[in-house]
Design an enzyme around this catalytic site. Structure first.
Site, PDB file in Angstrom:
ATOM      1  N   ARG A 184      -0.865   6.450   5.008  1.00  0.00           N
ATOM      2  CA  ARG A 184      -0.978   5.266   4.158  1.00  0.00           C
ATOM      3  C   ARG A 184       0.364   4.563   4.006  1.00  0.00           C
ATOM      4  O   ARG A 184       0.407   3.340   3.838  1.00  0.00           O
ATOM      5  CB  ARG A 184      -1.472   5.648   2.754  1.00  0.00           C
ATOM      6  CG  ARG A 184      -2.913   6.017   2.650  1.00  0.00           C
ATOM      7  CD  ARG A 184      -3.237   6.518   1.257  1.00  0.00           C
ATOM      8  NE  ARG A 184      -3.174   5.487   0.239  1.00  0.00           N
ATOM      9  CZ  ARG A 184      -4.198   4.694  -0.093  1.00  0.00           C
ATOM     10  NH1 ARG A 184      -5.343   4.821   0.515  1.00  0.00           N
ATOM     11  NH2 ARG A 184      -4.064   3.789  -1.040  1.00  0.00           N
TER      12      ARG A 184
ATOM     13  N   MET B 240       0.841  -1.193   0.000  1.00  0.00           N
ATOM     14  CA  MET B 240       0.000   0.000   0.000  1.00  0.00           C
ATOM     15  C   MET B 240       0.873   1.239   0.000  1.00  0.00           C
ATOM     16  O   MET B 240       1.840   1.323   0.728  1.00  0.00           O
ATOM     17  CB  MET B 240      -0.865  -0.013   1.259  1.00  0.00           C
ATOM     18  CG  MET B 240      -1.621   1.265   1.499  1.00  0.00           C
ATOM     19  SD  MET B 240      -2.914   1.502   0.317  1.00  0.00           S
ATOM     20  CE  MET B 240      -3.944   0.110   0.767  1.00  0.00           C
ATOM     21  N   CYS B 241       0.492   2.188  -0.782  1.00  0.00           N
ATOM     22  CA  CYS B 241       1.234   3.436  -0.798  1.00  0.00           C
ATOM     23  C   CYS B 241       0.281   4.602  -0.866  1.00  0.00           C
ATOM     24  O   CYS B 241      -0.873   4.464  -1.238  1.00  0.00           O
ATOM     25  CB  CYS B 241       2.117   3.557  -2.025  1.00  0.00           C
ATOM     26  SG  CYS B 241       3.030   2.117  -2.419  1.00  0.00           S
ATOM     27  N   GLY B 242       0.846   5.743  -0.524  1.00  0.00           N
ATOM     28  CA  GLY B 242       0.169   6.992  -0.816  1.00  0.00           C
ATOM     29  C   GLY B 242       0.969   7.668  -1.909  1.00  0.00           C
ATOM     30  O   GLY B 242       2.175   7.912  -1.736  1.00  0.00           O
TER      31      GLY B 242
END
Ligand SMILES: *[C@@H]1O[C@H](CO)[C@@H](O)[C@H](O)[C@H]1NC(C)=O
Ligand SMILES: *[C@@H]1O[C@H](CO)[C@@H](O)[C@H](O)[C@H]1NC(C)=O
Ligand SMILES: *[C@@H]1O[C@H](CO)[C@@H](O)[C@H](O)[C@H]1NC(C)=O
Ligand SMILES: *[C@@H]1O[C@H](CO)[C@@H](O)[C@H](O)[C@H]1NC(C)=O
Ligand SMILES: *[C@@H]1O[C@H](CO)[C@@H](O)[C@H](O)[C@H]1NC(C)=O
Ligand SMILES: *[C@@H]1O[C@H](CO)[C@@H](O)[C@H](O)[C@H]1NC(C)=O
Ligand SMILES: *[C@@H]1O[C@H](CO)[C@@H](O)[C@H](O)[C@H]1NC(C)=O
Ligand SMILES: *[C@@H]1O[C@H](CO)[C@@H](O)[C@H](O)[C@H]1NC(C)=O
Ligand SMILES: *[C@@H]1O[C@H](CO)[C@@H](O)[C@H](O)[C@H]1NC(C)=O
Length: 600
Positions: A28, A1-3
């Site tokens: 995030r 998961m990334c922002g």
């Protein structure tokens, strides 16, 4: 998961990133943050790439990734199949290498078409100065856009603004990928995107009319279908719309009040072993891909016996029970599984009639169920009986039932501080109820046994997609009553098409806010591919009563997996099961704009 966040300016306009957005992106991806800026020849454009990474397991690759040719990838996704990822490789690296080797649009599209798994990405193709971005076929990762003050912004998550009607944010529709020719944009000073739609093999290019496309781009921008008519290949076949040759009338009226035992008997009479086996096969594989540690660098530290890697958003209903039962097959025996169960305080205690469990049991949980508590909402009660079923299924497993109790005060505080921003630009009463319930559930802070407990699992399995595909909602029943199987098929087709804008972007933003990753086994390409290929009447039979007819095939699968009561529980939506919908104003309609989300 990334922002991920990308800012593009064609003029000398300053980049101004809202600090609240930066904060949300960092939540995030708490483990690494990096920024890269590029400029076009003669400063014709400037582009900032900013990525925040969540470290799931093993080694990780900081982002944005920049290759030797100057291409830049921000990848918010998982490759679960389609492109080989060797044990010593990582999926970001693989995606970047594959894209690096692409010259033409057709080559880029064929790489993106091949990937199985959720993604939202931004890719800067240095040669030719192109900016690509988009979301996977189902839209399992969030990506938003706006164009304001001569700056185009693409981001995983936005923030509310005041006054709300002036917000320019939109979700990027999960209908294909977009490409911006940066040199051309700099020359003309306008944001004109080329669009490459997802399309089923053999079908005409796109069903999306140009007006719909135009409506979905930010104000001040435009989009056109790419002139060559290139498409991304849809990873699943179209919905099977065939109708049965004969319709078998069933004698049971759908509103009859059947006991659980009657429903079990009825379910048994509809056995469909061949399709049940196929469904369990693909679902089990989908769960396996989503719970097993990545092959590179499995965590094997001393603490791992006590901390779960995987949690399930758990109401004890059919969808979550099946996920838990399948996760049990693929998670090492010594590891616990966290079952996250959320309840909102019931205000009017005299309304409460806690159901008694008929079975005799000496477990402490049973006693608690019968003592009065404002948190004994329907999902809490079904959660407890679901827990007992799972304990019978695998007594060796440490099932951790996390009771997440939310008071009105805590709800209002979190909504104001965080959730209203995460939901944005969605804003209905339904988005508010579901978004808040999922936010608290995914956070995983509550009570386990009798002790305070906070789940550290970074993978959150959710049942999203089961109701849409297998006709679980009451509106499916209404549609079936009004316009028969044909109407039902149209409804299901339409709902799967809009699940990204109704649910998935929102759920990804809400769950990602805890530095955790939402995973959707019912929206695995293999699962949807199978379900789409089956005729509707094998998936659901809405002439049968509630608790049997909706999601019929999934109920049969639950029986086969050894589950009991939960196989015949009628569908109950989270906003009602958790009682959040009753907590505040109960007279609103789900589709109304939610006044509680508005900034003060
Ligand atoms: C990633 O960030 C989380 C939250 O800050 C932290 O608990 C975890 O230890 C970090 N992991 C690594 C490998 O730094
Ligand atoms: C950049 O500027 C130089 C000098 O003004 C000019 O000769 C050149 O053509 C420009 N290049 C581009 C790509 O606009
Ligand atoms: C991920 O893959 C890329 C490209 O193969 C490589 O350069 C990078 O070192 C890898 N990262 C890790 C942590 O293995
Ligand atoms: C595609 O469009 C053409 C012309 O409109 C039509 O004749 C053809 O039947 C369509 N094919 C499919 C598969 O829809
Ligand atoms: C109707 O019943 C027949 C015989 O039991 C069966 O072969 C057929 O598949 C049924 N049709 C539907 C739509 O269930
Ligand atoms: C942990 O290490 C043991 C012994 O080295 C190994 O047998 C086991 O498979 C490892 N567990 C995981 C999850 O890799
Ligand atoms: C973890 O559990 C396994 C299996 O029960 C056991 O063999 C191992 O010693 C445990 N490890 C720790 C660190 O407690
Ligand atoms: C509480 O619920 C009872 C039973 O439904 C109802 O008669 C009563 O008016 C409610 N009280 C309040 C304060 O809403
Ligand atoms: C749709 O379902 C019918 C009935 O089972 C089957 O004969 C047909 O092959 C299916 N169509 C596709 C495209 O899978």
């Amino acid at each position: 998961m990334c922002g991920i966040l990308c800012l593009l300016s064609l003029s000398a306009a300053r980049f101004e990133c809202d600090g609240r957005i930066d904060g949300s992106l960092q939540r995030r991806g708490p483990n690494s943050s990096r920024k890269v800026t590029v400029t076009g020849t003669n400063s014709s454009y400037r582009c900032l790439f900013s990525a925040h990474l969540l470290h799931m397991r093993g080694l990780f690759t900081p982002q944005p990734v920049q290759d030797h040719a100057g291409n830049i990838l921000m990848w918010n996704g998982e490759i679960f199949g389609g492109l080989p990822v060797m044990p010593e490789e990582n999926d970001t690296g693989v995606a970047c290498q594959r894209l690096s080797s692409c010259g033409t649009p057709l080559e880029v599209l064929s790489v993106l078409s091949a990937i199985q798994g959720p993604w939202g990405l931004v890719y800067y193709q240095r040669a030719g100065d192109f900016l690509w971005f988009g979301r996977d076929f189902f839209g399992r990762r969030s990506l938003l856009w706006k164009y304001e003050a001569e700056v185009l912004t693409l981001t995983s998550v936005a923030a509310q603004i005041f006054p709300p009607d002036e917000s320019k944010w939109k979700e990027i529709p999960a209908v294909g990928v977009f490409r911006l020719d940066l040199k051309e944009a700099a020359r003309s000073g306008s944001m004109n995107f080329e669009f490459f739609p997802w399309a089923h093999a053999g079908s005409n290019r796109t069903s999306l009319c140009s007006q719909t496309l135009q409506d979905s781009v930010p104000d001040g921008c435009s989009a056109v279908l790419n002139p060559a008519g290139l498409v991304l290949d849809a990873p699943v076949c179209p919905l099977n719309a065939s109708l049965p040759e004969s319709v078998n009338k069933t004698e049971i009226p759908s509103d009859s009040d059947l006991s659980a035992t009657d429903r079990q008997d009825l379910l048994r009479s509809r056995e469909n072993p061949a399709q049940v086996d196929r469904l369990i096969g693909v679902l089990s594989e989908a769960v396996k891909k989503r719970v097993q540690p990545s092959p590179f660098g499995p965590q094997n530290d001393s603490a791992s016996n006590d901390s779960a890697d995987v949690a399930v958003l758990f109401s004890g209903g059919l969808d979550s029970m099946i996920l838990a039962a399948l996760a049990d097959r693929h998670i090492p025996a010594h590891q616990p599984i966290d079952l996250l169960n959320v309840a909102f305080e019931q205000q009017n205690k005299s309304e409460q009639k806690p159901k008694r469990d008929r079975r005799k049991s000496s477990e402490p949980g049973t006693e608690r169920a019968q003592t009065f508590s404002p948190f004994d909402v329907p999902d809490r009660l079904s959660g407890r009986s679901g827990l007992r079923e799972l304990q019978e299924l695998n007594p060796e497993r440490r099932w951790r039932f996390v009771e997440i109790d939310v008071t009105l005060e805590k709800l209002q505080e979190a909504r104001k501080a965080r959730i209203c921003h995460l939901l944005h630009p969605l804003e209905t009463v339904l988005d508010d109820s579901i978004g808040c319930a999922v936010w608290f559930a995914a956070r995983g802070a509550g009570v386990e046994g009798h002790r305070p407990f906070s789940s550290s699992a970074k993978v959150i399995l959710t049942g999203a997609g089961a109701d849409e595909q297998l006709a679980g909602y009451s509106r499916h029943r209404e549609r079936f009553k009004a316009s028969g199987l044909e109407g039902l098929i149209q409804e299901v087709d339409m709902e799967l098409g809009r699940i990204s804008s109704r649910n998935l972007g929102r759920d990804d933003r809400v769950i990602g806010d805890h530095g955790k990753e939402a995973r959707f086994p019912y929206l695995d390409e293999g699962v949807v591919g199978l379900l789409n290929s089956l005729p509707m009447w094998e998936k659901a039979d809405l002439s049968l009563p509630r608790g049997v007819g909706e999601k019929l095939l999934l109920r049969l699968a639950a029986r086969r997996l050894g589950l009991g009561q939960s196989a015949v529980l009628p569908k109950r939506a989270i906003q009602f099961g958790s009682r959040i919908a009753k907590m505040e104003d109960g007279r609103e309609r789900a589709s109304d704009r939610c006044s509680r989300l508005l900034p003060e």
